[in-house]
Scaffold this motif. Sequence first.
Motif, PDB file in Angstrom:
ATOM      1  N   GLY A 399      29.147  -1.062 -12.976  1.00  0.00           N
ATOM      2  CA  GLY A 399      27.773  -0.617 -12.773  1.00  0.00           C
ATOM      3  C   GLY A 399      27.645   0.153 -11.486  1.00  0.00           C
ATOM      4  O   GLY A 399      28.549   0.163 -10.652  1.00  0.00           O
ATOM      5  N   GLY A 400      26.497   0.810 -11.310  1.00  0.00           N
ATOM      6  CA  GLY A 400      26.287   1.603 -10.108  1.00  0.00           C
ATOM      7  C   GLY A 400      24.855   1.548  -9.643  1.00  0.00           C
ATOM      8  O   GLY A 400      23.982   0.974 -10.293  1.00  0.00           O
ATOM      9  N   PHE A 401      24.597   2.204  -8.501  1.00  0.00           N
ATOM     10  CA  PHE A 401      23.264   2.223  -7.895  1.00  0.00           C
ATOM     11  C   PHE A 401      23.161   3.466  -7.021  1.00  0.00           C
ATOM     12  O   PHE A 401      24.158   4.145  -6.747  1.00  0.00           O
ATOM     13  CB  PHE A 401      23.031   0.961  -7.054  1.00  0.00           C
ATOM     14  N   GLY A 402      21.961   3.774  -6.576  1.00  0.00           N
ATOM     15  CA  GLY A 402      21.745   4.942  -5.738  1.00  0.00           C
ATOM     16  C   GLY A 402      22.041   4.662  -4.279  1.00  0.00           C
ATOM     17  O   GLY A 402      22.242   3.511  -3.874  1.00  0.00           O
ATOM     18  N   PRO A 403      22.081   5.710  -3.448  1.00  0.00           N
ATOM     19  CA  PRO A 403      22.319   5.517  -2.010  1.00  0.00           C
ATOM     20  C   PRO A 403      21.129   4.840  -1.353  1.00  0.00           C
ATOM     21  O   PRO A 403      19.978   5.020  -1.775  1.00  0.00           O
ATOM     22  CB  PRO A 403      22.502   6.951  -1.492  1.00  0.00           C
ATOM     23  N   VAL A 404      21.402   4.066  -0.318  1.00  0.00           N
ATOM     24  CA  VAL A 404      20.334   3.379   0.418  1.00  0.00           C
ATOM     25  C   VAL A 404      19.696   4.315   1.439  1.00  0.00           C
ATOM     26  O   VAL A 404      18.482   4.295   1.634  1.00  0.00           O
ATOM     27  CB  VAL A 404      20.890   2.116   1.105  1.00  0.00           C
ATOM     28  N   ALA A 405      20.510   5.138   2.100  1.00  0.00           N
ATOM     29  CA  ALA A 405      20.017   6.090   3.101  1.00  0.00           C
ATOM     30  C   ALA A 405      19.984   7.493   2.511  1.00  0.00           C
ATOM     31  O   ALA A 405      20.791   7.840   1.655  1.00  0.00           O
ATOM     32  CB  ALA A 405      20.917   6.058   4.346  1.00  0.00           C
ATOM     33  N   ASP A 406      19.039   8.301   2.987  1.00  0.00           N
ATOM     34  CA  ASP A 406      18.918   9.669   2.481  1.00  0.00           C
ATOM     35  C   ASP A 406      20.177  10.482   2.733  1.00  0.00           C
ATOM     36  O   ASP A 406      20.489  11.407   1.969  1.00  0.00           O
ATOM     37  CB  ASP A 406      17.717  10.370   3.138  1.00  0.00           C
TER      38      ASP A 406
END
Length: 470
Positions: A399-406
């Motif tokens: 699974g995956g997720f988006g970045p926490v910092a811009d």
Amino acid sequence: MFNTTRTPGVETDVLQHWLDSEFVAVYHRGRYFRLWVYRAGRLLSPREIEYQIQRILDDPSPALPGEEKLGALTAGDRIPWAQMRKQYFSSGVNKRSLDAIERAAFFVTLDDEEQGMRGDDPEGNLDSYAKSLLHGKCYDRWFDKSFSVVIYKNGKSGLNAEHSWADAPTVAHLWEYTLATDAFQLGYTEDGHCKGEVEPSLPQPQRLVWNIPAEVQAQVSSSLAVAQALADDVDCHVFPFREFGKGRIKKCRISPDAFIQISLQLAYYRDRSGFCLTYEASMTRLFREGRTETVRSCSNESCAFIKALESGETEEECRRLFQLASEKHQNLYRMAMTGAGIDRHLFCLYVVSKYLGVESPFLKEVLSEPWRLSTSQTPVQQMNLFDLKNHPDFISLGGGFGPVADDGYGVSYIIVGEDMVNFHVSSKYSCSQTVSNVSVQYSQRDHKSQNCSTGIPVSNTSRILNNQCT
């Protein structure tokens, strides 16, 4: 996990859980259905569920005005959704239909797209697959539900999970079990249908009815615009690393997780010419209701190894520093697992300071540093369900997720069997300093470096490992 929904609030959201549910909510071509999966106290057979799903697919009725993109309310800002919910979904047909979704065991999207490894470039399709599961069209998932099962037109499937109620291993456990039992226990007939019989008197899936006024439709459009802007900014790249896996790493008496984490540090250093605060999730399930603690895997020891490697130190010195960095990482992980981490303690102090109205310069300084490298390992928990070597087509991508910092990266990885690691790398298109896929032309992203965090594990670290093994 089941029968759970996150409901929006003006000050805070609330997790609602119902003891039991005998139906799921299904979305198809802009329409919502209640699908009963129990009949007279028994769970429907796979063949019966297939039969009911086919009824939904064959239903020619169009979406009601404002219905198709209604799910965008759960993807946009929370306060407008809370206000809309209170004003327009607290009585009448809207409340009954919303209750059917929120009280459902889980949400199902019958997606009209095709996804997965297919065609002439099967691995190249994984990026699209990951983005689709992460956010879809931003209105064809119900993001408040604990999880949504997404089934594509070509039979591929995946899962989107809301994060507040639990962490990734819980969802991974469910999905591993689902994939393995579907193929190796339940099975299919020769003509491709699910096994089992169909009771002819099964009731039709119930079409949910809405009355969506212009004010709600306007908010749906506004929420969709917010969500679409966020979704369009996410750059996802998924790729398998097959040169070696945990088998060779463990022969060298090195923690596979430590090896990957140090490799990520090296990749980031080459990408950005420096180090950053790094987050690695560690489970605290040794404790009742334990969730996670943070492993700050960018340590003095890992930095010393990387600086030595990049400055051309001898392989003997690099191996020594690599061993120290690996041992340090293992110790940090043990501390996090056993409740000796610092970040949940700092968060508790932050919550108390807010409650008391006390400004803390220390907490302000400590918590202001962004997690530019956010990482997590998806555990493989049920390897005994099938043989990976004889059935490689059933290997999980994780699974995956988006970045926490811009201006940061989100990196998820799953160690599969002895010889492969699957990586998910995410960043934001809006940041000119990050890129998820090394094959993207850097000139298009105004990138200064010719290295990328997708080059993991990096070749120099592999060379050190090979020499240490021999």
